[in-house]
Write a protein that holds these residues in place. Structure first.
Motif, PDB file in Angstrom:
ATOM      1  N   ASP A   1       0.856  26.612  -2.855  1.00  0.00           N
ATOM      2  CA  ASP A   1      -0.480  26.785  -2.273  1.00  0.00           C
ATOM      3  C   ASP A   1      -1.122  25.346  -2.321  1.00  0.00           C
ATOM      4  OD1 ASP A   1      -0.434  29.225  -1.778  1.00  0.00           O
ATOM      5  OD2 ASP A   1      -1.306  29.953  -3.541  1.00  0.00           O
ATOM      6  N   LEU A   2      -0.800  24.550  -3.399  1.00  0.00           N
ATOM      7  CA  LEU A   2      -1.328  23.075  -3.544  1.00  0.00           C
ATOM      8  C   LEU A   2      -0.717  22.061  -2.567  1.00  0.00           C
ATOM      9  CD1 LEU A   2      -3.178  21.063  -5.030  1.00  0.00           C
ATOM     10  CD2 LEU A   2      -1.470  20.825  -6.553  1.00  0.00           C
ATOM     11  N   LEU A   3       0.587  22.445  -2.421  1.00  0.00           N
ATOM     12  CA  LEU A   3       1.297  21.462  -1.155  1.00  0.00           C
ATOM     13  C   LEU A   3       0.667  21.828   0.040  1.00  0.00           C
ATOM     14  CD1 LEU A   3       4.879  21.541  -2.528  1.00  0.00           C
ATOM     15  CD2 LEU A   3       3.274  19.577  -2.624  1.00  0.00           C
ATOM     16  N   ALA A   4       0.438  23.115   0.488  1.00  0.00           N
ATOM     17  CA  ALA A   4      -0.293  23.520   1.734  1.00  0.00           C
ATOM     18  C   ALA A   4      -1.604  22.812   1.952  1.00  0.00           C
ATOM     19  CB  ALA A   4      -0.455  25.027   1.930  1.00  0.00           C
TER      20      ALA A   4
ATOM     21  N   PRO B   1       0.728  -1.257   0.075  1.00  0.00           N
ATOM     22  CA  PRO B   1       0.009  -0.058   0.194  1.00  0.00           C
ATOM     23  C   PRO B   1       0.770   1.058   0.114  1.00  0.00           C
ATOM     24  CG  PRO B   1      -0.080  -1.074   2.006  1.00  0.00           C
ATOM     25  CD  PRO B   1       0.549  -1.928   1.171  1.00  0.00           C
ATOM     26  N   GLY B   2       0.310   2.082  -0.724  1.00  0.00           N
ATOM     27  CA  GLY B   2       0.800   3.715  -0.816  1.00  0.00           C
ATOM     28  C   GLY B   2       0.123   4.461  -1.407  1.00  0.00           C
ATOM     29  N   LEU B   3       0.884   5.728  -1.890  1.00  0.00           N
ATOM     30  CA  LEU B   3       0.067   6.873  -2.659  1.00  0.00           C
ATOM     31  C   LEU B   3       0.954   7.073  -3.827  1.00  0.00           C
ATOM     32  CD1 LEU B   3      -0.997   9.069   0.561  1.00  0.00           C
ATOM     33  CD2 LEU B   3      -2.594   7.348  -0.859  1.00  0.00           C
ATOM     34  N   LEU B   4       0.258   7.406  -4.931  1.00  0.00           N
ATOM     35  CA  LEU B   4       0.860   8.031  -5.859  1.00  0.00           C
ATOM     36  C   LEU B   4       0.539   9.279  -6.122  1.00  0.00           C
ATOM     37  CD1 LEU B   4       2.828   7.216  -8.116  1.00  0.00           C
ATOM     38  CD2 LEU B   4       1.008   6.671  -9.698  1.00  0.00           C
ATOM     39  N   LEU B   5       1.521  10.367  -6.195  1.00  0.00           N
ATOM     40  CA  LEU B   5       0.986  11.722  -6.306  1.00  0.00           C
ATOM     41  C   LEU B   5       1.483  12.421  -7.301  1.00  0.00           C
ATOM     42  CD1 LEU B   5       2.088  11.086  -3.042  1.00  0.00           C
ATOM     43  CD2 LEU B   5       1.185  13.103  -2.488  1.00  0.00           C
ATOM     44  N   GLY B   6       0.733  13.141  -8.229  1.00  0.00           N
ATOM     45  CA  GLY B   6       1.457  13.929  -9.323  1.00  0.00           C
ATOM     46  C   GLY B   6       1.952  14.990  -8.512  1.00  0.00           C
ATOM     47  N   ILE B   7       3.006  15.560  -9.687  1.00  0.00           N
ATOM     48  CA  ILE B   7       3.754  16.609  -8.902  1.00  0.00           C
ATOM     49  C   ILE B   7       4.041  17.754  -9.635  1.00  0.00           C
ATOM     50  CG2 ILE B   7       5.260  15.249  -7.709  1.00  0.00           C
ATOM     51  CD1 ILE B   7       6.632  16.497 -10.800  1.00  0.00           C
ATOM     52  N   ALA B   8       3.324  17.586 -11.086  1.00  0.00           N
ATOM     53  CA  ALA B   8       3.411  18.718 -11.946  1.00  0.00           C
ATOM     54  C   ALA B   8       2.738  20.170 -11.654  1.00  0.00           C
ATOM     55  CB  ALA B   8       2.838  18.205 -13.452  1.00  0.00           C
ATOM     56  N   SER B   9       1.755  19.980 -10.806  1.00  0.00           N
ATOM     57  CA  SER B   9       0.952  21.077 -10.630  1.00  0.00           C
ATOM     58  C   SER B   9       1.274  21.559  -8.914  1.00  0.00           C
ATOM     59  CB  SER B   9      -0.509  21.149 -10.785  1.00  0.00           C
ATOM     60  OG  SER B   9      -0.800  20.918 -12.060  1.00  0.00           O
ATOM     61  N   ALA B  10       2.474  20.931  -8.523  1.00  0.00           N
ATOM     62  CA  ALA B  10       2.777  20.969  -7.000  1.00  0.00           C
ATOM     63  C   ALA B  10       3.115  22.478  -6.707  1.00  0.00           C
ATOM     64  CB  ALA B  10       3.610  19.816  -6.511  1.00  0.00           C
ATOM     65  N   THR B  11       2.491  23.335  -6.703  1.00  0.00           N
ATOM     66  CA  THR B  11       2.924  24.867  -6.316  1.00  0.00           C
ATOM     67  C   THR B  11       2.816  24.764  -4.733  1.00  0.00           C
ATOM     68  OG1 THR B  11       0.617  25.669  -6.262  1.00  0.00           O
ATOM     69  CG2 THR B  11       1.795  25.739  -8.408  1.00  0.00           C
TER      70      THR B  11
END
Length: 470
Positions: free
Chosen positions: A452-455, A440-450
């Motif tokens: 504000d989005l990371l917050a 188990p785990g998570l797969l996160l897209g990073i292309a839009s990780a500004t």
């Protein structure tokens, strides 16, 4: 001996596509079990005479059935129905919609894995190239076009991948398709018979898993470790007909296959006559030095089909990808595409030629590589600095997504992803990528990780993760 024409094979000449009518009628009878395995079909000559059509029309219909594994023919003997896998539903049951592909997060959610930052799409340059081609349509833009794709685009793609990925190919080997999935599907239809063995990375690309399963293949999950596909962990028999890999940036783990593993895989494939399908979906975005050359460029005796796409580099809405296939597959590929027709508009292909040759593609890749590298590092830093007790981020040397495994292996990652996505994030559960026992785990897209989005991500993790992982 003349065969009577059954009522189910009566042709509707006013509707046209007589070849397609023959194909669909015979296929439907086979799938319904009304013509069983080993059952003989009329010869193409006899059926053509009785239907009052050209023999080539019947041959084309039979060729489609044979290419898809429904019938088999040997020189000097009758054409017969092939052995097919048992249908998952009993005869007469209402067909259900199969859930082949796991449910995906919202298509344009900001942390959807593999989605580029569409706000940074080079609108002006692309619009200029597309507008110029649209205003200056030529005969090849308005006609049926070339089945394999526009010649100048195939040349431009070969120049691009030779320079950036060390791919060795002739433009004649390039096939233009609307997506990576379309390329995989075409290769599966060209090369696989029912019950053929396909090795697939585990964890791996869910869409590829679904396509090969739909083709009737026997899927064998091969573990992936920190050096890529673990060939030593694969079963000794039966030997695979096809091996699907993403060696430059494995999906979803992000590991790169070591050179030793690459050479061993090529040797194995050559020795066993297996086709390697190299899915090089986002190798343009490599952040730690230069990536290893494409597997295809290292091949000597092995047969490798190389797949690339503009969906990750630019935008999925362009519907533009390509496959570079071994020469032995080209006649069958051309015949299949001639039957189905081209899927990418010619003026869009022509616009991409200009976009590449005017330097816009290379400039966009250089710009986005810097931006995506910073966003990858910021996403990993958040997980390491604040969520290290729960999550273990994987390799972050390239790509548009970051895998993070859960330390508590009893956590239901699908429930966790659902809770996060109720907050509009679009994260994927890693367990959805496994055919074998999931990790188990998570797969996160990073292309839009500004920032504000990371917050937002940080707040969402705080609201969901402690309640679901120990």
């Amino acid at each position: 001996m003349r065969h009577a024409i059954p009522a189910w094979l009566a042709l509707d000449r006013a509707s046209g596509d007589l070849e397609g009518q023959i194909y669909h009628a015979v296929r439907a009878r086979i799938l319904a079990g009304q013509i069983g395995p080993g059952g003989a079909l009329p010869s193409t000559r006899a059926l053509a005479n009785q239907l009052g059509v050209a023999r080539s029309t019947v041959v084309a219909g039979y060729d489609r059935l044979r290419a898809e594994g429904y019938i088999a023919a040997r020189t000097g003997s009758a054409t017969r129905v092939a052995e097919l896998p048992a249908h998952p539903m009993g005869h007469g049951a209402a067909p259900a919609v199969p859930a082949l592909v796991p449910h995906e997060p919202e298509r344009f959610a900001p942390l959807r894995p593999g989605l580029p930052d569409l706000d940074l799409f080079p609108v002006k340059a692309w619009s200029r190239c597309l507008g110029t081609r649209a205003r200056n349509l030529r005969w090849h833009d308005l006609g049926y076009g070339e089945e394999m794709g526009l010649g100048p685009l195939r040349e431009a793609i070969v120049e691009h991948v030779a320079r950036t990925r060390a791919v060795v190919a002739d433009p004649a080997q390039v096939i233009i398709v609307p997506s990576t999935a379309a390329a995989i599907d075409l290769i599966a239809r060209l090369t696989l018979a029912p019950n053929d063995t396909v090795w697939i990375e585990d964890p791996g690309y869910p869409t590829a898993q679904a396509i090969f399963a739909r083709a009737g293949a026997r899927l064998v999950p091969v573990p992936v470790d920190d050096q890529g596909l673990a060939l030593a962990a694969a079963p000794l028999s039966p030997a695979p007909s096809l091996i699907h890999v993403s060696p430059s940036h494995q999906y979803p783990t992000g590991v790169a296959m070591s050179l030793a593993r690459r050479m061993a895989l090529l040797d194995y494939a050559a020795a066993h006559g297996a086709l390697i399908v190299e899915d090089d979906y986002d190798s343009e975005f490599h952040y730690a030095g230069r990536p290893l050359a494409a597997l295809q460029g290292l091949a000597r005796a092995a047969q490798v089909a190389y797949i690339g796409t503009f969906s990750k580099v630019l935008a999925p809405g362009l519907r533009l990808a390509y496959a570079i296939v071994p020469p032995l597959l080209l006649p069958a590929a051309q015949a299949a595409l001639r039957r189905s027709g081209g899927a990418v508009a010619m003026h869009v292909q022509a616009a991409m030629v200009d976009f590449i040759r005017e330097g816009h593609l290379a400039a966009h890749i250089r710009r986005m590589r810097r931006i995506y590298q910073a966003r990858m590092e910021a996403t990993a830093a958040l997980l390491v600095d604040k969520w290290d007790d729960w999550l273990m981020p994987g390799p972050r040397d390239g790509g548009l997504q970051l895998a993070a495994h859960l330390r508590d292996q009893t956590t239901d990652d699908q429930a966790l992803a659902t809770a996060l996505n109720q907050r509009g994030l679009g994260i994927m559960a890693l367990s959805r990528c496994h055919l074998g026992p999931p990790r188990p785990g998570l797969l996160l897209g990073i292309a839009s990780a500004t920032p504000d989005l990371l917050a937002r991500l940080d707040r969402a993790l705080g609201e969901t993760l402690p309640a679901r992982a120990g």
